[in-house]
Design a protein around this motif. Structure first.
Motif, PDB file in Angstrom:
ATOM      1  N   PRO A 243     -15.133 -30.621  -2.290  1.00 45.32           N
ATOM      2  CA  PRO A 243     -15.310 -31.928  -2.935  1.00 45.32           C
ATOM      3  C   PRO A 243     -14.873 -33.057  -1.999  1.00 45.32           C
ATOM      4  O   PRO A 243     -13.881 -32.910  -1.274  1.00 45.32           O
ATOM      5  CB  PRO A 243     -14.382 -31.861  -4.153  1.00 45.32           C
ATOM      6  CG  PRO A 243     -14.023 -30.423  -4.322  1.00 45.32           C
ATOM      7  CD  PRO A 243     -14.130 -29.788  -2.972  1.00 45.32           C
ATOM      8  N   ALA A 244     -15.597 -34.170  -2.033  1.00 44.66           N
ATOM      9  CA  ALA A 244     -15.215 -35.308  -1.177  1.00 44.66           C
ATOM     10  C   ALA A 244     -13.824 -35.814  -1.558  1.00 44.66           C
ATOM     11  O   ALA A 244     -13.058 -36.275  -0.717  1.00 44.66           O
ATOM     12  CB  ALA A 244     -16.246 -36.415  -1.332  1.00 44.66           C
ATOM     13  N   ASP A 245     -13.498 -35.658  -2.827  1.00 42.49           N
ATOM     14  CA  ASP A 245     -12.181 -36.156  -3.296  1.00 42.49           C
ATOM     15  C   ASP A 245     -11.193 -35.010  -3.459  1.00 42.49           C
ATOM     16  O   ASP A 245     -10.330 -35.028  -4.354  1.00 42.49           O
ATOM     17  CB  ASP A 245     -12.349 -36.891  -4.625  1.00 42.49           C
ATOM     18  CG  ASP A 245     -12.891 -35.957  -5.718  1.00 42.49           C
ATOM     19  OD1 ASP A 245     -12.835 -36.335  -6.907  1.00 42.49           O
ATOM     20  OD2 ASP A 245     -13.360 -34.843  -5.362  1.00 42.49           O
ATOM     21  N   LEU A 246     -11.291 -33.999  -2.618  1.00 44.53           N
ATOM     22  CA  LEU A 246     -10.405 -32.828  -2.734  1.00 44.53           C
ATOM     23  C   LEU A 246      -8.952 -33.276  -2.737  1.00 44.53           C
ATOM     24  O   LEU A 246      -8.528 -34.062  -1.890  1.00 44.53           O
ATOM     25  CB  LEU A 246     -10.632 -31.872  -1.557  1.00 44.53           C
ATOM     26  CG  LEU A 246      -9.751 -30.616  -1.553  1.00 44.53           C
ATOM     27  CD1 LEU A 246     -10.131 -29.685  -2.705  1.00 44.53           C
ATOM     28  CD2 LEU A 246      -9.880 -29.881  -0.217  1.00 44.53           C
ATOM     29  N   GLY A 247      -8.223 -32.767  -3.728  1.00 43.78           N
ATOM     30  CA  GLY A 247      -6.804 -33.110  -3.799  1.00 43.78           C
ATOM     31  C   GLY A 247      -5.946 -31.866  -3.828  1.00 43.78           C
ATOM     32  O   GLY A 247      -6.428 -30.745  -3.709  1.00 43.78           O
ATOM     33  N   VAL A 248      -4.665 -32.079  -3.992  1.00 46.09           N
ATOM     34  CA  VAL A 248      -3.704 -30.981  -4.052  1.00 46.09           C
ATOM     35  C   VAL A 248      -3.618 -30.503  -5.498  1.00 46.09           C
ATOM     36  O   VAL A 248      -3.385 -31.285  -6.409  1.00 46.09           O
ATOM     37  CB  VAL A 248      -2.320 -31.455  -3.552  1.00 46.09           C
ATOM     38  CG1 VAL A 248      -1.272 -30.354  -3.766  1.00 46.09           C
ATOM     39  CG2 VAL A 248      -2.400 -31.853  -2.081  1.00 46.09           C
ATOM     40  N   ALA A 249      -3.825 -29.214  -5.691  1.00 38.13           N
ATOM     41  CA  ALA A 249      -3.755 -28.653  -7.058  1.00 38.13           C
ATOM     42  C   ALA A 249      -2.368 -28.120  -7.366  1.00 38.13           C
ATOM     43  O   ALA A 249      -2.030 -27.854  -8.521  1.00 38.13           O
ATOM     44  CB  ALA A 249      -4.782 -27.532  -7.200  1.00 38.13           C
ATOM     45  N   GLY A 250      -1.566 -27.932  -6.313  1.00 35.87           N
ATOM     46  CA  GLY A 250      -0.212 -27.432  -6.538  1.00 35.87           C
ATOM     47  C   GLY A 250       0.503 -27.248  -5.210  1.00 35.87           C
ATOM     48  O   GLY A 250      -0.077 -27.388  -4.145  1.00 35.87           O
TER      49      GLY A 250
ATOM     50  N   ASN B  45      -5.434 -28.085   7.088  1.00 37.12           N
ATOM     51  CA  ASN B  45      -6.603 -28.578   7.825  1.00 37.12           C
ATOM     52  C   ASN B  45      -7.781 -28.773   6.867  1.00 37.12           C
ATOM     53  O   ASN B  45      -8.502 -29.776   6.956  1.00 37.12           O
ATOM     54  CB  ASN B  45      -6.993 -27.596   8.931  1.00 37.12           C
ATOM     55  CG  ASN B  45      -6.001 -27.605  10.088  1.00 37.12           C
ATOM     56  OD1 ASN B  45      -5.333 -28.611  10.348  1.00 37.12           O
ATOM     57  ND2 ASN B  45      -5.886 -26.481  10.773  1.00 37.12           N
ATOM     58  N   TYR B  46      -7.973 -27.816   5.979  1.00 34.87           N
ATOM     59  CA  TYR B  46      -9.071 -27.920   5.004  1.00 34.87           C
ATOM     60  C   TYR B  46      -8.874 -29.147   4.112  1.00 34.87           C
ATOM     61  O   TYR B  46      -9.803 -29.910   3.870  1.00 34.87           O
ATOM     62  CB  TYR B  46      -9.115 -26.652   4.151  1.00 34.87           C
ATOM     63  CG  TYR B  46     -10.252 -26.615   3.154  1.00 34.87           C
ATOM     64  CD1 TYR B  46     -10.036 -26.881   1.814  1.00 34.87           C
ATOM     65  CD2 TYR B  46     -11.544 -26.303   3.563  1.00 34.87           C
ATOM     66  CE1 TYR B  46     -11.078 -26.853   0.888  1.00 34.87           C
ATOM     67  CE2 TYR B  46     -12.603 -26.275   2.648  1.00 34.87           C
ATOM     68  CZ  TYR B  46     -12.353 -26.550   1.310  1.00 34.87           C
ATOM     69  OH  TYR B  46     -13.398 -26.528   0.405  1.00 34.87           O
ATOM     70  N   LEU B  47      -7.638 -29.371   3.664  1.00 33.46           N
ATOM     71  CA  LEU B  47      -7.338 -30.533   2.810  1.00 33.46           C
ATOM     72  C   LEU B  47      -7.689 -31.844   3.508  1.00 33.46           C
ATOM     73  O   LEU B  47      -8.227 -32.773   2.900  1.00 33.46           O
ATOM     74  CB  LEU B  47      -5.841 -30.520   2.450  1.00 33.46           C
ATOM     75  CG  LEU B  47      -5.316 -31.693   1.623  1.00 33.46           C
ATOM     76  CD1 LEU B  47      -5.921 -31.684   0.210  1.00 33.46           C
ATOM     77  CD2 LEU B  47      -3.784 -31.682   1.566  1.00 33.46           C
ATOM     78  N   TYR B  48      -7.410 -31.895   4.816  1.00 39.39           N
ATOM     79  CA  TYR B  48      -7.663 -33.125   5.581  1.00 39.39           C
ATOM     80  C   TYR B  48      -9.104 -33.234   6.068  1.00 39.39           C
ATOM     81  O   TYR B  48      -9.461 -34.171   6.790  1.00 39.39           O
ATOM     82  CB  TYR B  48      -6.701 -33.202   6.765  1.00 39.39           C
ATOM     83  CG  TYR B  48      -5.329 -33.764   6.414  1.00 39.39           C
ATOM     84  CD1 TYR B  48      -4.423 -33.026   5.654  1.00 39.39           C
ATOM     85  CD2 TYR B  48      -4.939 -35.040   6.835  1.00 39.39           C
ATOM     86  CE1 TYR B  48      -3.183 -33.531   5.322  1.00 39.39           C
ATOM     87  CE2 TYR B  48      -3.696 -35.555   6.515  1.00 39.39           C
ATOM     88  CZ  TYR B  48      -2.815 -34.797   5.760  1.00 39.39           C
ATOM     89  OH  TYR B  48      -1.576 -35.303   5.431  1.00 39.39           O
ATOM     90  N   GLY B  49      -9.926 -32.213   5.738  1.00 34.69           N
ATOM     91  CA  GLY B  49     -11.322 -32.269   6.173  1.00 34.69           C
ATOM     92  C   GLY B  49     -11.489 -32.001   7.657  1.00 34.69           C
ATOM     93  O   GLY B  49     -12.480 -32.414   8.276  1.00 34.69           O
ATOM     94  N   ARG B  50     -10.516 -31.275   8.229  1.00 36.85           N
ATOM     95  CA  ARG B  50     -10.546 -30.978   9.665  1.00 36.85           C
ATOM     96  C   ARG B  50     -11.029 -29.555   9.893  1.00 36.85           C
ATOM     97  O   ARG B  50     -10.981 -28.714   8.986  1.00 36.85           O
ATOM     98  CB  ARG B  50      -9.127 -31.082  10.256  1.00 36.85           C
ATOM     99  CG  ARG B  50      -8.460 -32.431  10.161  1.00 36.85           C
ATOM    100  CD  ARG B  50      -6.972 -32.265  10.464  1.00 36.85           C
ATOM    101  NE  ARG B  50      -6.758 -31.615  11.744  1.00 36.85           N
ATOM    102  CZ  ARG B  50      -6.305 -32.267  12.841  1.00 36.85           C
ATOM    103  NH1 ARG B  50      -6.059 -33.570  12.773  1.00 36.85           N
ATOM    104  NH2 ARG B  50      -6.097 -31.626  13.958  1.00 36.85           N
ATOM    105  N   ALA B  51     -11.434 -29.234  11.119  1.00 36.72           N
ATOM    106  CA  ALA B  51     -11.671 -27.835  11.504  1.00 36.72           C
ATOM    107  C   ALA B  51     -10.321 -27.134  11.608  1.00 36.72           C
ATOM    108  O   ALA B  51      -9.264 -27.747  11.422  1.00 36.72           O
ATOM    109  CB  ALA B  51     -12.405 -27.801  12.845  1.00 36.72           C
ATOM    110  N   GLY B  52     -10.373 -25.795  11.889  1.00 37.93           N
ATOM    111  CA  GLY B  52      -9.117 -25.068  12.050  1.00 37.93           C
ATOM    112  C   GLY B  52      -8.691 -24.360  10.787  1.00 37.93           C
ATOM    113  O   GLY B  52      -7.502 -24.164  10.520  1.00 37.93           O
TER     114      GLY B  52
END
Ligand code: LIP
Length: 300
Positions: free
Chosen positions: A41-48, A107-114
């Motif tokens: 999701p473009a607005d991916l957030g922290v679920a926990g 990295n996934y949360l920040y939309g980065r590779a890795g």
């Protein structure tokens, strides 16, 4: 966790089709990686959060692990499952699927590779260090559109995703060997607790002047795959779990790497050290000179 002979692991004396198991690990990892990559999701957030406020889990970690669990229930219903985000599912075959739905979550949360999806099948209990042996595994890196695959005795290979949803021809992987310590490109990583990071900072500060350079990417599974591919010379880290490393350890070993703990022949939460035989032995000797208090993992 040394490579067993058949008499060490009864499972290996049975008619286990390791190539078929590695094909399944590969297909599940690629399928899950495509979902995570294409449905982020473009607005991916922290679920926990887990061990600290920076040790995050997203809705996609949970969704991808649930997808993998559902698929494994379809195709391997009698095997156990041990995953990062949900509880252990016991089985009756002696085989356990060890899954990290998104390794490199920050990295996934920040939309980065890795980041990667890691899927392995092991003999033994992956909840107990030294009590499990990877038999087949795969690590999918959708940012690079690549998947790494191995099974015991079958070597390690990498394939590229193709535009039609398939995979291109596989190439064999081999570690860099011999590499002397002062010329080594070394990967590492850090935990989520301030106390552990302070310990790890002392270790990396002591090692840095002795090697070519250090890289910190954020996915143990990919760190191990890059050692296998010769795109790094070595990797070490403390505080890792079996789901971070189960597939990557096998891929690295099948590409010629030695992978041990600080004192043990198998990786432990206290330390994992991977690399070609010469540089792995040299890094292990350097790490063993540090105070052992720096490698004590207090559960977060
Ligand atoms: C990650 C590991 C990595 C480590 C990170 C993190 P996660 O796993 O694969 O090696 O340095 O701090 O623990 O938490 O993204 O699944």
């Amino acid at each position: 966790m040394t490579s067993p002979t058949a008499d060490q692991h009864p499972l290996l004396s049975s008619a286990l089709d390791l190539p078929a198991l590695s094909d399944l690990a590969r297909d599940l990892a690629v399928e899950a990686a495509r979902i995570a990559h294409e449905s982020r999701p473009a607005d991916l957030g922290v679920a926990g959060t887990k061990s600290s406020v920076t040790d995050v889990v997203t809705e996609m970690d949970r969704l991808v692990e649930q997808h993998l669990r559902t698929r494994l229930a379809e195709v391997r219903p009698d095997d156990a499952v041990h995953g990062e985000e949900d509880s252990y599912r016991p089985g009756t075959t002696g085989l356990t699927w060890v899954i990290d739905p998104i390794d490199g979550t920050v990295n996934y949360l920040y939309g980065r590779a890795g980041w990667s999806v890691s899927v392995a099948v092991v003999a033994g209990d992956p909840r107990i260090a030294g009590d499990w042996e990877p038999l087949a595994g795969a690590v999918a890196d959708p940012s690079a559109a690549e998947v790494y695959v191995a099974h015991q005795g079958g070597g390690a290979r990498r394939s590229s995703f193709t535009d039609d949803g398939g995979l291109g021809a596989a190439t064999e992987l081999r570690v860099n060997e011999p590499v002397e310590l002062g010329m080594a490109l070394v990967e590492t990583g850090f935990g989520y607790l301030a106390e552990r990071r302070a310990q790890q900072a002392q270790v990396v500060a002591g090692l840095l002047p002795q090697v070519r350079d250090i890289r910190r990417v954020g996915s143990a599974a990919l760190d191990l795959c890059w050692v296998a591919a010769g795109e790094a010379d070595a990797y070490y880290e403390s505080g890792l779990n079996s789901y971070d490393i189960a597939a990557g350890v096998l891929i690295a070993r099948e590409a010629g790497a030695v992978v041990t703990g600080l004192d043990e022949l198998h990786p432990t939460r206290g330390m994992l050290i991977a690399g070609g035989p010469r540089v792995q032995a040299e890094i292990r000797a350097v790490l063993r000179e540090f105070p052992r208090s720096l490698f004590v993992i207090r559960e977060g």
